[in-house]
Design an enzyme around this catalytic site. Sequence first.
Site, PDB file in Angstrom:
ATOM      1  N   ASP A 111     -34.131  55.490 -55.623  1.00  0.00           N
ATOM      2  CA  ASP A 111     -35.352  55.023 -55.709  1.00  0.00           C
ATOM      3  C   ASP A 111     -36.005  56.498 -55.903  1.00  0.00           C
ATOM      4  O   ASP A 111     -35.480  57.656 -55.565  1.00  0.00           O
ATOM      5  CB  ASP A 111     -36.084  54.268 -54.747  1.00  0.00           C
ATOM      6  CG  ASP A 111     -37.107  53.311 -55.275  1.00  0.00           C
ATOM      7  OD1 ASP A 111     -38.109  53.842 -55.632  1.00  0.00           O
ATOM      8  OD2 ASP A 111     -36.798  52.129 -55.530  1.00  0.00           O
TER       9      ASP A 111
ATOM     10  N   HIS B 154     -42.703  52.237 -52.386  1.00  0.00           N
ATOM     11  CA  HIS B 154     -41.850  51.526 -53.200  1.00  0.00           C
ATOM     12  C   HIS B 154     -40.312  51.456 -52.599  1.00  0.00           C
ATOM     13  O   HIS B 154     -39.532  50.362 -52.866  1.00  0.00           O
ATOM     14  CB  HIS B 154     -41.896  52.127 -54.461  1.00  0.00           C
ATOM     15  CG  HIS B 154     -41.127  51.642 -55.599  1.00  0.00           C
ATOM     16  ND1 HIS B 154     -39.865  51.525 -55.944  1.00  0.00           N
ATOM     17  CD2 HIS B 154     -41.772  50.540 -56.650  1.00  0.00           C
ATOM     18  CE1 HIS B 154     -39.635  50.909 -56.966  1.00  0.00           C
ATOM     19  NE2 HIS B 154     -40.667  50.482 -57.364  1.00  0.00           N
TER      20      HIS B 154
ATOM     21  N   SER C 187     -39.078  45.956 -60.648  1.00  0.00           N
ATOM     22  CA  SER C 187     -38.542  46.619 -59.420  1.00  0.00           C
ATOM     23  C   SER C 187     -38.073  45.701 -58.178  1.00  0.00           C
ATOM     24  O   SER C 187     -37.437  45.914 -57.428  1.00  0.00           O
ATOM     25  CB  SER C 187     -39.532  47.755 -58.849  1.00  0.00           C
ATOM     26  OG  SER C 187     -39.519  48.847 -59.706  1.00  0.00           O
TER      27      SER C 187
END
Length: 659
Positions: free
Chosen positions: A124, A162, A358
């Site tokens: 990521d 995230h 995602s």
Amino acid sequence: MKRSTRFCLLTLTIFGLCNFLNSQNLTKNLSEANNDLLIKFEKQESERKSRVEVFLKNNPSLVHSKRNNKNEWIQLYDIIDGKPLYRSTDNRNAGRGTKTNHLQAGGSLGLNLDGSGMTIGVWDRGIAQATHPEFTDNGGSASRIIMVDATDADGNSDPASHGTHVTGTIAAKGVDPSAIGMAPNVTVKSYNWSNDEAEMVAAAADATNPIFISNHSYGIPVDPNDGTGPIASWIMGAYTQDARDIDNIIRSNPKYLVVASAGNAGNTSYPNGMFANYDKLTTDKNAKNSLVVANANPSVVEQPIFSGNYEITSMFINNSSSQGPTDDLRVKPDIAADGTNLYSTVPGSGYGTSTGTSMAAPNTAGTLVLLQQYYNQLNGEYMNASTLKGLVCHTSLDDITTIGPDPIFGWGFLDAKASAETIAEDINSDSIISELTLDNGQTYTYTFSAQAGDKLRATICWTDMPGDVSDGTLNDPTPRLVNDLDLRITKDGTTYMPWRLDYSPSTGFSNSKGDNMVDNIEIIDIDTPETGNYTLTVTHKETLEGNEGLPFDPQSQDFSLIITGNNLVLSSKEFDLSNVKIWPNPSNNILNVDYKTISNQDVSLTLSDLQGRIVYAKTIKGESPEIKELINVSDYSKGTYILSIKEGTNVVNHKIIVD
């Protein structure tokens, strides 16, 4: 030169040195093929960084990393056609939608799977918060997150929202029950996205703790929203070097499956696409061997109330999810999963809700961990990547509006329960999951019978060799398939053909059944089968390609076969039930096994319960044409067991009742 630009160039230089030092460790214990890939990817990474460095020098007003006008983090990744290319970041209710909860503790299948003993890779932009309470082990004292990279792609050590949310969707243990991940006890190797391809090779080929699945919730956006407009139109749907690299990695590591988000460009427009609102997959999303995931938004309702059974009542794609297909009309994305409003972990030991492909990708990747865990419990080994990919496409749920594949949902919506049931049915000889090899010029033939009723479905899937990279031609339809296998089923003079996508410049995309010359997965559906005998064949076009010393031998192609239907009776020319006699069954004392061997290979006997726990195992040297074995089952709990007899590549399974 601006201070921010000088800092970015210094950061790039430091990262280059770190990656060089790290590469000295990555090459340890690698096969020749993986070592060659590692050297190639390190060279590509160095050249890419040099292009970025030169571009930043010539454009001092731009920076290496920033938030765009949609408040998304974007990072300057490469320069193509003189324009910058950026990378951007692309559970309880989610698990109900994909039926992953049926595999978990307390699920209807009684499997209690949680990812124990397995490791998944997560790449990521930023790193996860390893100290989040959701990532502690069963003892509560240690983290299950292995921080391979200590900083994000820009050198910052703070955990990223995230990366933490993605990791939690996979691996959160359920301290907050609403945030439980798909595989709540799996170990996670956490990386930033710098030098990802070389790191993937090393992680998949690790001699002591290899990963079989990795998640990549990032990619090249169609429009980075940095004020420069969309990227070059030819890139959309094109088989680029990044796509070829992914295919090469999986081909060199046949049990390793890359799971990637499709992207969030569903509402983005650009000129000269194949058709309006389609053709938005970029770079590595157009690989053949990976599993690319779209973002769906199912409505899940408990039916009946208080039953704990959740059913999908409606199915829609999230309008932000990037559409396919590839320029050569391959089915991409491969499948869809729930990625809408997923509640998961965020830094500060908290929780938050996010939407996007995602989130759909880690929902899928964590679920695939459980399927591999279950298959390993029952078979003593993990599936090849082509088998796992073929299985989830084979068992996927058709979306509401389209029967068969399309460039929005792919082959359908992930159905973990159906996948797990197919694994169990294979053990019971009620379905088939086989890993096979087709030699050049060979025809593989398999005969079976089925009864009218449920749909009859057969799938082949294979890890294809890397194809030729696109030369920049807009919407180039040249097939990128190297080894073109063909699946057919015949019955009483009727030949059934696989699905394929069709395209018209005036009407867009549809599907039909016919000769599929582009996909490395082929699926045949017989919706209303008649009772009787069927013959399945697998052939190939032209000459099969392969390289000596690599997983695929010269002029051969490994492939996976999956068949499901109503009351299947599966047969084998060399190995059938007449070779085995078992009595008494049911038994509460001594179980007699009389087996006639078909070669001089060793024979293994294993007896497992329905949770895959082996209660008896013995290997017998292949020195006799007949083996007689006595198994004492008097101390076993009452219930159903599976006796598996394996000789070479031939396996037969019998249901045993202990009473």
